[in-house]
Design an enzyme around this catalytic site. Structure first.
Site, PDB file in Angstrom:
ATOM      1  N   LYS A  11       1.002  -1.093   0.150  1.00 48.85           N
ATOM      2  CA  LYS A  11      -0.078  -0.102   0.319  1.00 48.85           C
ATOM      3  C   LYS A  11       0.953   0.773   0.151  1.00 48.85           C
ATOM      4  O   LYS A  11       2.122   1.253   0.491  1.00 48.85           O
ATOM      5  CB  LYS A  11      -0.522  -0.177   0.933  1.00 48.85           C
ATOM      6  CG  LYS A  11      -0.551  -0.421   2.851  1.00 48.85           C
ATOM      7  CD  LYS A  11       0.746   1.458   3.255  1.00 48.85           C
ATOM      8  CE  LYS A  11       1.282   1.469   4.503  1.00 48.85           C
ATOM      9  NZ  LYS A  11       2.073   2.369   4.763  1.00 48.85           N
ATOM     10  N   ALA A 115      10.295  -3.938   5.180  1.00 50.24           N
ATOM     11  CA  ALA A 115      10.869  -1.875   6.357  1.00 50.24           C
ATOM     12  C   ALA A 115      10.928  -1.226   5.315  1.00 50.24           C
ATOM     13  O   ALA A 115      12.220  -0.437   5.602  1.00 50.24           O
ATOM     14  CB  ALA A 115      12.022  -2.893   7.471  1.00 50.24           C
ATOM     15  N   GLY A 116       9.878  -1.253   4.075  1.00 52.82           N
ATOM     16  CA  GLY A 116       9.912   0.204   3.552  1.00 52.82           C
ATOM     17  C   GLY A 116       8.919   1.076   3.360  1.00 52.82           C
ATOM     18  O   GLY A 116       8.632   1.418   2.170  1.00 52.82           O
ATOM     19  N   GLY A 117       7.739   0.416   4.513  1.00 54.65           N
ATOM     20  CA  GLY A 117       6.609   1.550   4.538  1.00 54.65           C
ATOM     21  C   GLY A 117       5.516   0.901   3.724  1.00 54.65           C
ATOM     22  O   GLY A 117       4.778   1.655   3.352  1.00 54.65           O
ATOM     23  N   ALA A 119       3.741  -1.668   3.677  1.00 52.04           N
ATOM     24  CA  ALA A 119       2.597  -3.310   4.272  1.00 52.04           C
ATOM     25  C   ALA A 119       3.407  -3.945   3.791  1.00 52.04           C
ATOM     26  O   ALA A 119       2.240  -5.113   3.972  1.00 52.04           O
ATOM     27  CB  ALA A 119       1.402  -2.349   4.808  1.00 52.04           C
ATOM     28  N   GLY A 120       4.071  -4.269   4.154  1.00 49.87           N
ATOM     29  CA  GLY A 120       5.016  -5.723   3.127  1.00 49.87           C
ATOM     30  C   GLY A 120       4.539  -6.894   4.409  1.00 49.87           C
ATOM     31  O   GLY A 120       4.254  -7.932   4.159  1.00 49.87           O
ATOM     32  N   GLY A 121       4.918  -6.412   5.640  1.00 48.49           N
ATOM     33  CA  GLY A 121       4.543  -7.771   7.117  1.00 48.49           C
ATOM     34  C   GLY A 121       4.007  -7.940   7.054  1.00 48.49           C
ATOM     35  O   GLY A 121       2.690  -9.014   6.965  1.00 48.49           O
ATOM     36  N   SER A 122       2.293  -6.953   7.106  1.00 45.05           N
ATOM     37  CA  SER A 122       1.066  -6.926   7.164  1.00 45.05           C
ATOM     38  C   SER A 122       0.831  -7.595   5.630  1.00 45.05           C
ATOM     39  O   SER A 122      -0.737  -8.341   6.104  1.00 45.05           O
ATOM     40  CB  SER A 122       0.361  -5.443   7.195  1.00 45.05           C
ATOM     41  OG  SER A 122       1.046  -4.011   8.296  1.00 45.05           O
ATOM     42  N   ALA A 123       0.932  -7.881   4.361  1.00 41.99           N
ATOM     43  CA  ALA A 123       0.191  -8.459   3.988  1.00 41.99           C
ATOM     44  C   ALA A 123       0.527  -9.780   4.527  1.00 41.99           C
ATOM     45  O   ALA A 123      -0.172 -10.984   4.038  1.00 41.99           O
ATOM     46  CB  ALA A 123       0.892  -7.849   2.251  1.00 41.99           C
ATOM     47  N   ASP A 158      -1.951  -2.186  10.686  1.00 46.32           N
ATOM     48  CA  ASP A 158      -1.598  -2.012   9.270  1.00 46.32           C
ATOM     49  C   ASP A 158      -2.732  -3.199   8.491  1.00 46.32           C
ATOM     50  O   ASP A 158      -2.844  -3.347   7.006  1.00 46.32           O
ATOM     51  CB  ASP A 158      -1.142  -1.955   8.587  1.00 46.32           C
ATOM     52  CG  ASP A 158       0.119  -0.289   8.749  1.00 46.32           C
ATOM     53  OD1 ASP A 158      -1.063   1.186   8.922  1.00 46.32           O
ATOM     54  OD2 ASP A 158       0.468  -0.022   7.737  1.00 46.32           O
TER      55      ASP A 158
HETATM   56  O1  C5P Z   1       0.517  -1.887  14.653  1.00 42.98           O
HETATM   57  P1  C5P Z   1       1.854  -2.209  15.041  1.00 42.98           P
HETATM   58  O2  C5P Z   1       2.780  -2.919  15.150  1.00 42.98           O
HETATM   59  O3  C5P Z   1       2.238  -2.045  12.768  1.00 42.98           O
HETATM   60  O4  C5P Z   1       2.703  -0.175  14.327  1.00 42.98           O
HETATM   61  C1  C5P Z   1       4.689  -0.740  14.890  1.00 42.98           C
HETATM   62  C2  C5P Z   1       4.814   0.227  14.969  1.00 42.98           C
HETATM   63  O5  C5P Z   1       4.330   1.697  14.743  1.00 42.98           O
HETATM   64  C3  C5P Z   1       3.981   0.880  16.696  1.00 42.98           C
HETATM   65  O6  C5P Z   1       4.833  -0.222  18.051  1.00 42.98           O
HETATM   66  C4  C5P Z   1       4.181   2.236  17.307  1.00 42.98           C
HETATM   67  O7  C5P Z   1       5.434   2.193  17.875  1.00 42.98           O
HETATM   68  C5  C5P Z   1       3.846   2.801  15.692  1.00 42.98           C
HETATM   69  N1  C5P Z   1       2.863   3.011  15.868  1.00 42.98           N
HETATM   70  C6  C5P Z   1       2.411   4.174  16.356  1.00 42.98           C
HETATM   71  N2  C5P Z   1       0.620   4.423  15.710  1.00 42.98           N
HETATM   72  C7  C5P Z   1       0.632   4.124  14.798  1.00 42.98           C
HETATM   73  C8  C5P Z   1       0.878   2.856  14.631  1.00 42.98           C
HETATM   74  C9  C5P Z   1       2.113   2.168  14.552  1.00 42.98           C
HETATM   75  O8  C5P Z   1       3.350   5.201  16.683  1.00 42.98           O
HETATM   76  N3  C5P Z   1      -0.995   4.419  14.553  1.00 42.98           N
END
Ligand code: C5P
Length: 323
Positions: A11, A115-117, A119-123, A158
């Site tokens: 995304k 780790a590219g922003g 959402a690869g892990g989320s996918a 995500d």
């Molecule tokens: O939810 P997820 O584990 O993907 O988030 C990773 C990290 O990104 C969180 O631990 C937090 O540090 C940061 N994050 C945040 N606010 C969000 C989403 C993510 O601070 N709305």
């Protein structure tokens, strides 16, 4: 041995407005997600000869990764896809009294940078939920989409969007979704980076910069973007791309600012950091234009990239791996 495969897409955040940190450490977001054509494919190799009692722990016996950035993806139970399988199995064990399942091996083929922003892990987590749900619902009741969404949100902010795909307004920590209208297709040149960026680190840097008095007010207004999306015109969309994490991401990694600047000079309609970065998303007027812009940057020695278009689908089962 048989296989169940699911695909999930990366995304870009067309709008990423970030509020203050909440007591739980997450930040309140107003974001507009759009899924892109680049994707990861997850396959469960199911061993129907080998059943495991669910009281004995995970049904997953191993995980392999191939494709983009494969070496930097964890292959143990910390992998979000592995956790996705465990989460769904645990739900069925607790709520529906499921006692036994076949052992599975997870195979992931990556097309989304790690780790590219994007959402690869989320996918991968979303694909794991979809594939595991298909396996379990062969013998158990299927779950309502809202329950899958709730389980997805536990895995990561995500992950619900990766399940749904399309174009969505995300609020809360990004997990509360409302569909948005988007006409047409948008074309992007995506410039990857050799080094990933840690999402928590980028959010923390934003907090630090705000504490130091930098004027980084949360961008909460998405009405103009919503209007642009309904025109179907990339030129209109280009005027309204906003990412509050761009400041902290470029502060941590000045090379990102150079990529954005170079992308604009190569003729992109707009250049924005994707999510928490470091991937840079360059909006273009057509697929050909995106190819030209990307080639320009790659010729100049930028690390790597791809072209992509959006919106794309949510996580879904596939029978044919070319799907
Ligand atoms: O939810 P997820 O584990 O993907 O988030 C990773 C990290 O990104 C969180 O631990 C937090 O540090 C940061 N994050 C945040 N606010 C969000 C989403 C993510 O601070 N709305």
């Amino acid at each position: 041995m048989r296989e169940i495969s699911a695909k999930a897409h990366g995304k870009v955040n067309l709008h990423l407005g970030v509020g203050d940190a909440r007591p739980d450490g997450y930040h309140e977001l107003v974001t507009v997600f759009q899924s892109l054509s680049l994707s990861d494919t997850l396959t469960l190799e199911v061993d129907d000869e080998d059943f495991v009692a669910l009281s004995e722990g995970s049904i997953v016996v191993g995980l392999t990764v191939s494709g983009l950035d494969a070496a930097s993806v964890p292959r143990d139970a910390t992998n979000l896809a592995w956790r996705g399988v465990d989460t769904l199995v645990d739900y069925y064990r607790r709520v529906h009294g499921l006692t036994h399942l076949p052992r599975v091996r997870i195979r992931i083929h990556k097309g989304i940078p790690t780790a590219g922003g994007m959402a690869g892990g989320s996918a991968d987590a979303a694909a794991a939920l979809v594939a595991t749900h298909a396996l379990i619902s062969e013998t158990m009741p299927a779950l309502a989409p809202e329950i899958l969404d709730d389980l997805a949100a536990v895995l990561g902010s995500d992950v619900p969007f990766s399940l749904r795909g399309g174009t969505m307004l995300g609020t809360g920590r990004g997990e509360r979704l409302t569909p948005m209208l988007s006409r047409g297709q948008y074309h992007w040149a995506l410039v990857f980076s050799k080094e990933g960026l840690s999402t928590p680190q980028v959010f923390s840097r934003l907090d630090e910069l705000r504490t130091q008095g930098h004027q980084l007010d949360p961008s909460i207004e998405t009405a103009d973007l919503a209007h642009a999306l309904m025109t179907g015109q990339a030129g209109e969309l280009a005027k309204h791309l906003i990412n509050d994490l761009q400041g902290p991401a470029t502060n941590l990694r000045p090379d990102i600012a150079r990529t954005l600047e170079r992308g604009q000079r190569a003729g992109a309609l707009a250049a924005v950091v994707s999510g928490s970065g470091p991937t840079c998303a360059l909006l273009c007027s057509s697929e050909l234009h995106a190819r030209d812009v990307l080639d320009d940057l790659l010729d100049e020695g930028f690390f790597s990239g791809t072209i992509a278009h959006g919106p794309a689908k949510g996580a879904h089962l596939i029978n044919d791996l070319n799907n």
